[in-house]
Design an enzyme around this catalytic site. Structure first.
Site, PDB file in Angstrom:
ATOM      1  N   CYS A  47       0.861  -1.175   0.000  1.00  0.00           N
ATOM      2  CA  CYS A  47       0.000   0.000   0.000  1.00  0.00           C
ATOM      3  C   CYS A  47       0.904   1.233   0.000  1.00  0.00           C
ATOM      4  CB  CYS A  47      -0.890  -0.003   1.236  1.00  0.00           C
ATOM      5  SG  CYS A  47      -1.833   1.531   1.439  1.00  0.00           S
ATOM      6  N   ASP A  54      -0.464  -5.635   0.349  1.00  0.00           N
ATOM      7  CA  ASP A  54      -1.765  -5.902  -0.260  1.00  0.00           C
ATOM      8  C   ASP A  54      -1.637  -7.219  -1.013  1.00  0.00           C
ATOM      9  OD1 ASP A  54      -3.305  -3.692   0.519  1.00  0.00           O
ATOM     10  OD2 ASP A  54      -2.496  -2.454  -1.087  1.00  0.00           O
TER      11      ASP A  54
END
Length: 152
Positions: A47, A54
């Site tokens: 992120c 992520d």
């Protein structure tokens, strides 16, 4: 005295490293439209706001023209995002653009299904269609389901 035999540390002897090179090979049947379906269940990037990882399953569907993407290079390419910060929309479109540049397909769709973050699942779908390419009329057959290659 007792001797303990150990396996070599496989992690320090890796011969492949993540990189952005996408290799291709000639389409074995360029005269036919056929569907190539790949599932990449271990995609990871960071992120850009928090630096937290992520995770996503990427689903790649394409109809090759003259070139197909080589799987090992695709794996190493996907690994190259693990330490990079990207918004979901950015990384999905960037990957599609890179794959299109490498293979110049008739059609390509990349679906990125990101795991929950802050109570929200994000799916991003990006497509490319080669100028002038028209798909053959649709014939209803069974569809590939998500994780169709998982046996269980």
């Amino acid at each position: 005295m007792r001797t303990i035999l150990t396996e070599p540390d496989r992690h320090t002897n890796m011969t492949t490293q993540p990189n952005k090179t996408l290799e291709t090979f000639p389409n074995p049947n360029p005269g036919r439209d056929y569907h190539i379906h790949m599932e990449i269940p271990e995609f990871t990037c960071l992120c850009p706001k928090t630096g937290q990882p992520d995770f996503a399953t990427l689903i790649l569907d394409y109809i090759a023209d003259q070139q197909c993407v080589e799987l090992k290079s695709l794996k190493l390419y996907m690994w190259s995002f693990r330490e990079e910060g990207h918004f979901h929309e950015d990384v999905t479109n960037r990957i599609l653009d890179d794959l299109v540049a490498a293979t110049n397909p008739r059609f390509m769709r990349l679906t990125a299904k990101f795991y929950v973050r802050g109570g929200i699942f994000t799916n991003v779908v990006a497509e490319h269609r080669k100028a002038g390419w028209q798909p053959a009329p649709f014939v209803e057959l069974s569809q590939f389901s998500t994780q169709s290659n998982t046996r269980g």
